[in-house]
Design an enzyme around this catalytic site. Structure first.
Site, PDB file in Angstrom:
ATOM      1  N   GLU A   1     -18.051 -16.451   3.922  1.00 57.34           N
ATOM      2  CA  GLU A   1     -17.378 -16.188   2.660  1.00 57.34           C
ATOM      3  C   GLU A   1     -18.387 -16.433   1.552  1.00 57.34           C
ATOM      4  OE1 GLU A   1     -12.932 -17.418   2.454  1.00 57.34           O
ATOM      5  OE2 GLU A   1     -13.949 -19.023   3.534  1.00 57.34           O
TER       6      GLU A   1
ATOM      7  N   GLU B   1      -8.193 -19.763  12.353  1.00 60.80           N
ATOM      8  CA  GLU B   1      -9.062 -18.921  11.545  1.00 60.80           C
ATOM      9  C   GLU B   1     -10.485 -19.446  11.623  1.00 60.80           C
ATOM     10  OE1 GLU B   1      -9.651 -18.230   6.783  1.00 60.80           O
ATOM     11  OE2 GLU B   1      -7.598 -18.185   7.551  1.00 60.80           O
TER      12      GLU B   1
END
Length: 264
Positions: free
Chosen positions: A159, A154
């Protein structure tokens, strides 16, 4: 692994810190000029993870829905989380309406778009231009995931914990042990205006960009291919849950999602 804190957009910018897209070829583009882009280029749940519509392991409080899923539930009058206006995709989170009581056991409905069925690539530059929501418990993200899932790979391009909209999180996960590499970037308020967030994934390193200025680099080799996800999570162990001060509906606004290959 230690977390580094960097300052983006402060002081002079050196030319080598800027991404040069003349060195790339466009391989994927969702410009959201048409509402049909949403369903033609994306699906709206984690199909390869067993058709999941939330990540319970994170204690998230949202269920990812779309028009087709709501219609299956007979909720024809419940508003879907996706809308397109003037080339902007809005992914909107709302409290679960009373009409779905007994059918959905999570307190919020939200949306995600993922290219896991339409596009994946090894290496290249991946970018989103977007405006984040603001508010406790809102957790927008743009990330890449390994197509096979066997390696638990990932890359979190961006974010945001939306109660701190100036803090941008970049991280890399290479196993189920958690974050293998991560930084926090203090940048312009992500909820006030649109900004670009990108990652240049190369065979020997991964470079992270905010407004096309490099803010961090990790000497990591990852196998591919990987696909893209953009989602608006609500609540969970990391961001915490919304409070009565969190304003709903809350929208993650996306101008475009693009991917490029390195020019040979």
């Amino acid at each position: 692994m230690p977390v580094c804190i960097l300052l983006a957009g402060i002081g002079p910018v050196h030319a080598e810190a800027q991404i040069n897209l003349d060195q790339f070829d466009l391989t994927f583009s969702a410009e959201f000029d048409r509402p049909s882009d949403i369903d033609e280029k994306f699906i709206h749940h984690y199909r390869r993870w067993g058709d999941l519509r939330t990540l319970a392991g994170n204690l998230e409080q949202e269920l990812y829905v779309d028009r087709a899923y709501l219609d299956e539930l007979g909720a024809h009058d419940v508003e879907a989380p996706f809308s397109v206006d003037d080339g902007i995709l809005s992914i909107t989170a709302r409290p679960t309406p009373e009409a779905l009581s007994g059918k959905i056991d999570l307190p919020y409905l939200s949306g995600m778009v993922t290219t896991e069925e339409s596009f994946a690539q090894t290496n290249g530059y991946f970018e989103i231009r977007c405006r984040m929501p603001a508010g406790q418990g809102l957790w927008p993200a743009f990330w890449l995931v390994g197509l096979t899932h066997d390696e638990a790979l990932e890359i979190d391009v961006v974010e945001v914990l939306a109660d701190k909209p100036r803090t941008i999180y970049n991280s890399i996960h290479t196993s189920d042990r958690g974050v293998e590499w991560g930084i926090e970037v203090l940048a312009a308020d992500s909820s006030k205006d649109f900004h670009t967030y990108g990652v240049d994934w190369r065979p020997d390193r991964i470079d992270f960009y905010v407004d096309r200025i490099m803010v961090g680099s990790a000497p990591v080799h990852l196998p591919g291919p990987m696909y893209m996800i953009a989602n608006l999570a609500v609540g969970g162990e990391w961001p915490g849950n919304p409070t009565k001060e969190t304003a709903f509906p809350a929208s993650f606004e996306i101008d475009y999602i693009r991917a490029y290959a390195h020019r040979q």
